[in-house]
Design a protein around this motif. Structure first.
Motif, PDB file in Angstrom:
ATOM      1  N   ASP A  43       0.894  -1.306  -0.078  1.00  0.00           N
ATOM      2  CA  ASP A  43      -0.067   0.083   0.062  1.00  0.00           C
ATOM      3  C   ASP A  43       0.902   1.252   0.133  1.00  0.00           C
ATOM      4  OD1 ASP A  43      -1.621   2.102   0.616  1.00  0.00           O
ATOM      5  OD2 ASP A  43      -2.792   1.047   2.074  1.00  0.00           O
ATOM      6  N   PRO A  44       0.890   2.271  -0.970  1.00  0.00           N
ATOM      7  CA  PRO A  44       1.536   3.118  -0.983  1.00  0.00           C
ATOM      8  C   PRO A  44       1.360   4.071  -0.044  1.00  0.00           C
ATOM      9  CG  PRO A  44       0.746   2.885  -3.488  1.00  0.00           C
ATOM     10  CD  PRO A  44       0.062   1.860  -2.197  1.00  0.00           C
ATOM     11  N   ALA A  45       0.132   4.073   0.717  1.00  0.00           N
ATOM     12  CA  ALA A  45      -0.017   5.069   1.665  1.00  0.00           C
ATOM     13  C   ALA A  45       0.885   4.603   2.885  1.00  0.00           C
ATOM     14  CB  ALA A  45      -1.420   5.254   2.049  1.00  0.00           C
ATOM     15  N   LEU A  46       1.378   3.553   3.252  1.00  0.00           N
ATOM     16  CA  LEU A  46       2.120   2.870   4.027  1.00  0.00           C
ATOM     17  C   LEU A  46       3.645   3.045   4.078  1.00  0.00           C
ATOM     18  CD1 LEU A  46      -0.091  -0.085   5.163  1.00  0.00           C
ATOM     19  CD2 LEU A  46      -0.489   2.169   5.988  1.00  0.00           C
ATOM     20  N   VAL A  47       3.782   3.896   2.933  1.00  0.00           N
ATOM     21  CA  VAL A  47       5.518   3.826   2.949  1.00  0.00           C
ATOM     22  C   VAL A  47       5.644   5.056   3.949  1.00  0.00           C
ATOM     23  CG1 VAL A  47       7.161   5.080   1.122  1.00  0.00           C
ATOM     24  CG2 VAL A  47       5.302   3.265   0.339  1.00  0.00           C
ATOM     25  N   GLN A  48       7.038   4.596   4.490  1.00  0.00           N
ATOM     26  CA  GLN A  48       7.585   5.370   5.544  1.00  0.00           C
ATOM     27  C   GLN A  48       8.527   6.392   5.093  1.00  0.00           C
ATOM     28  OE1 GLN A  48       6.654   4.329   8.885  1.00  0.00           O
ATOM     29  NE2 GLN A  48       5.378   3.106   8.197  1.00  0.00           N
ATOM     30  N   ALA A  49       8.421   7.875   5.890  1.00  0.00           N
ATOM     31  CA  ALA A  49       9.425   8.613   5.396  1.00  0.00           C
ATOM     32  C   ALA A  49       9.294   9.801   6.716  1.00  0.00           C
ATOM     33  CB  ALA A  49       8.642   9.490   4.096  1.00  0.00           C
ATOM     34  N   MET A  50      10.531  10.053   6.793  1.00  0.00           N
ATOM     35  CA  MET A  50      10.676  11.375   7.856  1.00  0.00           C
ATOM     36  C   MET A  50      10.433  12.858   7.034  1.00  0.00           C
ATOM     37  SD  MET A  50      14.330  12.636   9.635  1.00  0.00           S
ATOM     38  CE  MET A  50      14.330  11.700  11.100  1.00  0.00           C
ATOM     39  N   GLN A  51       9.583  13.189   7.395  1.00  0.00           N
ATOM     40  CA  GLN A  51       9.102  14.633   6.863  1.00  0.00           C
ATOM     41  C   GLN A  51      10.297  15.745   7.688  1.00  0.00           C
ATOM     42  OE1 GLN A  51       7.093  15.012   4.370  1.00  0.00           O
ATOM     43  NE2 GLN A  51       6.870  12.837   4.605  1.00  0.00           N
ATOM     44  N   ILE A 143       0.227  11.853   6.958  1.00  0.00           N
ATOM     45  CA  ILE A 143       1.435  13.208   7.279  1.00  0.00           C
ATOM     46  C   ILE A 143       0.164  14.005   7.959  1.00  0.00           C
ATOM     47  CG2 ILE A 143       2.692  14.965   6.230  1.00  0.00           C
ATOM     48  CD1 ILE A 143       3.373  13.042   4.029  1.00  0.00           C
ATOM     49  N   ASP A 144       0.674  14.870   9.149  1.00  0.00           N
ATOM     50  CA  ASP A 144      -0.168  15.940   9.636  1.00  0.00           C
ATOM     51  C   ASP A 144      -0.319  16.984   8.546  1.00  0.00           C
ATOM     52  OD1 ASP A 144      -0.304  18.492  11.336  1.00  0.00           O
ATOM     53  OD2 ASP A 144      -0.359  17.048  12.902  1.00  0.00           O
ATOM     54  N   PRO A 145      -1.709  17.304   8.716  1.00  0.00           N
ATOM     55  CA  PRO A 145      -2.115  18.430   7.840  1.00  0.00           C
ATOM     56  C   PRO A 145      -1.301  19.602   7.870  1.00  0.00           C
ATOM     57  CG  PRO A 145      -3.800  18.000   9.221  1.00  0.00           C
ATOM     58  CD  PRO A 145      -2.838  16.790   9.429  1.00  0.00           C
ATOM     59  N   ARG A 146      -0.650  19.631   9.043  1.00  0.00           N
ATOM     60  CA  ARG A 146      -0.045  21.218   8.908  1.00  0.00           C
ATOM     61  C   ARG A 146       1.260  21.014   8.040  1.00  0.00           C
ATOM     62  NH1 ARG A 146      -0.572  21.287  15.280  1.00  0.00           N
ATOM     63  NH2 ARG A 146      -0.392  19.067  14.933  1.00  0.00           N
ATOM     64  N   ILE A 147       1.772  19.834   7.979  1.00  0.00           N
ATOM     65  CA  ILE A 147       2.975  19.455   7.071  1.00  0.00           C
ATOM     66  C   ILE A 147       2.698  19.056   5.603  1.00  0.00           C
ATOM     67  CG2 ILE A 147       5.039  18.187   7.145  1.00  0.00           C
ATOM     68  CD1 ILE A 147       4.649  19.972   9.624  1.00  0.00           C
ATOM     69  N   ARG A 148       1.552  18.502   5.499  1.00  0.00           N
ATOM     70  CA  ARG A 148       1.165  18.000   4.213  1.00  0.00           C
ATOM     71  C   ARG A 148       0.851  19.116   3.100  1.00  0.00           C
ATOM     72  NH1 ARG A 148      -0.639  13.404   2.106  1.00  0.00           N
ATOM     73  NH2 ARG A 148      -1.331  12.435   4.108  1.00  0.00           N
ATOM     74  N   LYS A 149       0.504  20.345   3.758  1.00  0.00           N
ATOM     75  CA  LYS A 149       0.200  21.259   3.023  1.00  0.00           C
ATOM     76  C   LYS A 149       1.464  22.130   2.434  1.00  0.00           C
ATOM     77  CE  LYS A 149      -1.165  24.942   6.500  1.00  0.00           C
ATOM     78  NZ  LYS A 149      -1.986  25.322   7.036  1.00  0.00           N
ATOM     79  N   LEU A 150       2.667  21.952   3.042  1.00  0.00           N
ATOM     80  CA  LEU A 150       3.802  22.718   2.808  1.00  0.00           C
ATOM     81  C   LEU A 150       4.349  22.316   1.426  1.00  0.00           C
ATOM     82  CD1 LEU A 150       5.262  22.744   6.182  1.00  0.00           C
ATOM     83  CD2 LEU A 150       3.808  24.602   5.124  1.00  0.00           C
ATOM     84  N   GLN A 151       4.590  23.171   0.657  1.00  0.00           N
ATOM     85  CA  GLN A 151       5.390  22.913  -0.503  1.00  0.00           C
ATOM     86  C   GLN A 151       6.702  22.094  -0.442  1.00  0.00           C
ATOM     87  OE1 GLN A 151       4.765  27.092  -2.515  1.00  0.00           O
ATOM     88  NE2 GLN A 151       4.663  25.642  -4.231  1.00  0.00           N
ATOM     89  N   ILE A 152       7.046  21.059  -1.366  1.00  0.00           N
ATOM     90  CA  ILE A 152       8.397  20.422  -1.499  1.00  0.00           C
ATOM     91  C   ILE A 152       9.324  21.307  -2.084  1.00  0.00           C
ATOM     92  CG2 ILE A 152       9.342  18.371  -2.264  1.00  0.00           C
ATOM     93  CD1 ILE A 152       6.709  16.911  -1.593  1.00  0.00           C
ATOM     94  N   GLY A 153       8.977  21.620  -3.277  1.00  0.00           N
ATOM     95  CA  GLY A 153       9.617  22.595  -4.263  1.00  0.00           C
ATOM     96  C   GLY A 153       9.274  24.168  -4.525  1.00  0.00           C
TER      97      GLY A 153
END
Length: 262
Positions: A43-51, A143-153
């Motif tokens: 499941d791609p949603a379960l891929v682990q990452a450090m934000q 991912i916490d919505p406060r972080i998810r909404k932030l731009q990556i690039g």
């Protein structure tokens, strides 16, 4: 009476110090074992990452090298935080990530976004006015919505030349030939700080922790890169080799971390 009480306090302090040192050694041993091995879930949603979030205000943005140093320190600080150790609040999430394929995602924030990011569990490090925050890892689908909404690039910083690094600090040499964005470079120096901390003797790693994992980040031109690559070949430095998901080719050597010589 006073001297007996003083002696009791001193003994208690020494016991606490021994306990803290032993607990740090356990966390360091886990980091030193390396990471990965479990692969990605179906499941791609379960891929682990450090934000990670980089504070890049519109006015007076930080120096690129200082911001990357803050990002590197924040990433390893999460790994060796007491809350990531056995029984800690972060332990299960940290180990699930560490034992999967290591991924870090760096985003940018300013103003109220940065303030909100500070409310999410993690560690903030400041280096020469530059600030970065690394968060407790977890599945990308949660991912916490406060972080998810932030731009990556979308925002980058000019390369700077801060001069020779402090000889008492580890140096993370970034492969300038790869022309990585500041976000990509932040993830890569975060990998490098983890590798270096795990490779250090536990006493040296603890001493580094006492300095909040302060390090220097420098761009390496072709000549400097050849020199530090020789250090890797000789076993005196550690290198990050990227999986190639973004920006660089698979197997590219992105950052080389060199421990201080004194």
């Amino acid at each position: 009476m006073g001297s007996a009480e003083s002696s009791s306090v001193e003994i208690h302090d020494r016991v606490d110090e021994r306990d803290e040192a032993a607990e740090f050694a356990v966390r360091h041993a886990e980091l030193a074992r390396g990471y990965g091995g479990n692969g990605d879930p179906d499941d791609p949603a379960l891929v682990q990452a450090m934000q990670m979030v980089l504070h890049i205000p519109k006015v007076d943005p930080p120096a690129r090298s200082a911001l990357l140093a803050a990002a590197a320190a924040a990433a390893v600080a999460v790994c060796l935080d007491s809350r990531s150790g056995p029984g800690g609040d972060w332990a299960a999430r940290y180990l699930a990530w560490k034992r999967s394929r290591i991924r870090k995602v760096a985003r940018r924030a300013r103003g109220a976004q940065w303030v909100a990011a500070g409310e999410v569990e993690g560690v903030t490090i400041e280096v020469d006015g530059a600030q970065a925050r690394a968060f407790v890892p977890g599945p990308i689908g949660a991912i916490d919505p406060r972080i998810r909404k932030l731009q990556i690039g979308g925002t980058d910083l000019a390369h700077d030349d801060p001069g020779p690094p402090d000889p008492e600090l580890p140096v993370l040499w970034v492969n300038a030939a790869l022309e990585m964005s500041v976000g990509k470079a932040a993830a890569q120096v975060g990998h490098a700080s983890m590798l270096l901390a795990g490779a250090l003797p536990v006493a040296a790693a603890a001493a580094w922790a006492d300095r909040e994992f302060r390090c220097a980040v420098r761009d390496a031109d072709e000549r400097q890169w050849a020199q530090v690559s020789a250090e890797v070949a000789a076993g005196r430095a550690v290198a990050v080799r990227d999986a190639g998901f973004t920006e660089v080719a698979p197997g590219s050597m992105t950052v080389i971390a060199v421990a201080p010589r004194r």
